[in-house]
Motif scaffolding. Structure first.
Motif, PDB file in Angstrom:
ATOM      1  N   UNK A 160     -19.370  20.569  47.122  1.00  0.00           N
ATOM      2  CA  UNK A 160     -20.247  19.288  46.704  1.00  0.00           C
ATOM      3  C   UNK A 160     -21.325  19.106  47.811  1.00  0.00           C
ATOM      4  N   UNK A 161     -21.070  19.671  49.188  1.00  0.00           N
ATOM      5  CA  UNK A 161     -22.222  19.675  50.071  1.00  0.00           C
ATOM      6  C   UNK A 161     -23.345  20.613  49.647  1.00  0.00           C
ATOM      7  N   UNK A 162     -22.962  21.733  49.077  1.00  0.00           N
ATOM      8  CA  UNK A 162     -23.709  22.768  48.605  1.00  0.00           C
ATOM      9  C   UNK A 162     -24.703  22.288  47.420  1.00  0.00           C
ATOM     10  N   UNK A 163     -24.127  21.339  46.502  1.00  0.00           N
ATOM     11  CA  UNK A 163     -24.930  21.042  45.507  1.00  0.00           C
ATOM     12  C   UNK A 163     -24.207  21.022  44.255  1.00  0.00           C
ATOM     13  N   UNK A 164     -23.023  20.947  44.191  1.00  0.00           N
ATOM     14  CA  UNK A 164     -22.045  21.180  42.889  1.00  0.00           C
ATOM     15  C   UNK A 164     -21.892  19.923  42.471  1.00  0.00           C
ATOM     16  N   UNK A 165     -21.938  19.656  41.105  1.00  0.00           N
ATOM     17  CA  UNK A 165     -21.968  18.352  40.461  1.00  0.00           C
ATOM     18  C   UNK A 165     -20.400  17.884  40.300  1.00  0.00           C
ATOM     19  N   UNK A 166     -19.762  19.045  40.182  1.00  0.00           N
ATOM     20  CA  UNK A 166     -18.206  18.860  39.734  1.00  0.00           C
ATOM     21  C   UNK A 166     -17.410  20.040  40.442  1.00  0.00           C
ATOM     22  N   UNK A 167     -16.320  19.647  40.886  1.00  0.00           N
ATOM     23  CA  UNK A 167     -15.415  20.885  41.657  1.00  0.00           C
ATOM     24  C   UNK A 167     -13.964  20.776  40.737  1.00  0.00           C
ATOM     25  N   UNK A 168     -13.608  21.981  40.082  1.00  0.00           N
ATOM     26  CA  UNK A 168     -12.441  22.167  39.671  1.00  0.00           C
ATOM     27  C   UNK A 168     -11.469  23.044  40.778  1.00  0.00           C
ATOM     28  N   UNK A 169     -10.214  22.832  40.599  1.00  0.00           N
ATOM     29  CA  UNK A 169      -9.245  23.358  41.261  1.00  0.00           C
ATOM     30  C   UNK A 169      -8.962  24.682  40.705  1.00  0.00           C
ATOM     31  N   UNK A 170      -8.964  25.936  41.334  1.00  0.00           N
ATOM     32  CA  UNK A 170      -8.859  27.259  40.944  1.00  0.00           C
ATOM     33  C   UNK A 170      -7.675  27.651  40.345  1.00  0.00           C
ATOM     34  N   UNK A 171      -6.403  26.824  40.686  1.00  0.00           N
ATOM     35  CA  UNK A 171      -5.196  27.086  39.875  1.00  0.00           C
ATOM     36  C   UNK A 171      -5.127  26.380  38.480  1.00  0.00           C
ATOM     37  N   UNK A 172      -5.919  25.533  38.223  1.00  0.00           N
ATOM     38  CA  UNK A 172      -5.996  24.933  36.943  1.00  0.00           C
ATOM     39  C   UNK A 172      -7.551  24.308  36.486  1.00  0.00           C
ATOM     40  N   UNK A 173      -8.185  25.512  36.307  1.00  0.00           N
ATOM     41  CA  UNK A 173      -9.813  25.162  36.331  1.00  0.00           C
ATOM     42  C   UNK A 173      -9.845  24.666  34.616  1.00  0.00           C
ATOM     43  N   UNK A 174      -9.531  23.579  34.317  1.00  0.00           N
ATOM     44  CA  UNK A 174      -9.514  23.234  32.582  1.00  0.00           C
ATOM     45  C   UNK A 174     -11.024  22.691  32.794  1.00  0.00           C
TER      46      UNK A 174
END
Length: 306
Positions: free
Chosen positions: A172-186
């Motif tokens: 998020x600090x890098x600029x991502x608008x949304x972050x999804x968990x890689x274990x369940x990237x729905x």
């Protein structure tokens, strides 16, 4: 086998620059070249390494754009017959050498040059990302992934980062608008225009159906991956999959990437998450450490004087 020792001073040609190397680093591709996984012509004995920051010592008669004392960098040595960067002095052709922006520490820059240029080429040259589009960056907390998130966000794209839950704040600090968990990237209703997998997982079967019409996937890692490719999901929606490795980039493409990298460096937008300082004599140890997965996200700065 990597050996540390004396080597004949390199002899620059008419359009070459002799650089006093300040620092270099080790990238995964360096281990691929050394091990033979990435086949490329190698002069023997061969100096390993892609990236360097340093100072111009002297120039050939056709290299008038540079002057002794200029702070410079390169990230495309050690491939296609070119000697590498892991030395006190290196010869660099003028079409592969760039000035380091004023005020940027060379040890800060050397660890981001290769990942950031890779990210730029993947996003814009091969991924054709435009402002307002949605890009998914898998492996977003890694070296290339973090640079991709930063650059895509700055370019006005909507950035969806896929990473470990513990890395959500970092992304998020890098600029991502949304972050999804890689274990369940729905992705849910998200229909990305571009999908960039820096992790090497390359689950094309799962990803292709999530893309927007004319969505693009850039494949840039995963040398041993053998994913399933659902053909109908590809051709019925005008989608594309593009393979890309920075080692094959033209000097024009590298120069365009360098301009972007320098702009982000000057704005203090590119920085490795964690670094490890080692002397140049530890190059072989760092190769082994990287291959064993022992760096845990850290980037190594190999100093020529330590």
């Amino acid at each position: 086998m990597i050996r540390f020792g004396e080597f004949a001073e390199p002899d620059p040609g008419p359009t070459d620059v002799l650089v006093q190397v300040h620092a270099t680093t080790v990238n995964p591709v360096d281990t691929f070249v050394r091990s033979g996984l990435f086949a490329t012509p190698l002069p023997m004995p061969f100096v390993v390494g892609r990236d360097l920051t340093g100072t111009v010592l002297s120039t050939g008669p056709g290299a008038t754009a540079f002057r002794p004392g200029d702070p410079v960098w390169c990230n495309s040595l050690g491939h296609a017959g070119r000697q590498g960067a892991a030395a006190e002095r290196a010869v660099v052709s003028i079409d592969r050498l760039y000035r380091l922006p004023p005020g940027v520490a060379p040890e800060q820059a050397v660890t981001v040059l290769h990942p950031a240029a890779t990210a730029h080429l993947a996003l814009f040259t091969h991924g054709r990302l435009r402002a307002g589009e949605t890009v998914v960056v898998a492996g977003a907390a890694g070296n290339v992934g973090a640079a991709a998130v930063t650059m895509a966000a700055e370019a006005g794209a909507r950035v969806v980062a896929v990473a470990a839950a513990a890395d959500a704040d970092y992304c998020t600090a890098l600029g991502a608008d949304e972050v999804l968990d890689y274990r369940n990237p729905d992705l849910g209703p998200i229909r990305p225009d571009l999908y960039l997998d820096t992790s090497g997982h390359n689950d094309l079967e799962a990803v292709l159906d999530t893309l927007a019409f004319r969505g693009r996937i850039v494949v840039m890692s995963g040398a041993t991956a053998r994913p399933v490719l659902p053909i109908a999901a590809l051709y019925m929606h005008d989608r594309t999959i593009t393979g890309f490795v920075i080692s094959h980039a033209t000097t024009t493409e590298l120069a365009e990437a360098a301009t972007a990298v320098n702009r982000h460096l000057a704005a203090s937008r590119l920085r490795s998450r964690a670094t490890l300082d080692r002397p140049l004599s530890d190059t072989a140890d760092v190769h082994r450490l990287l291959e064993r997965g022992g760096l845990h996200g850290r980037r190594v700065v190999l100093h020529t004087s330590y």
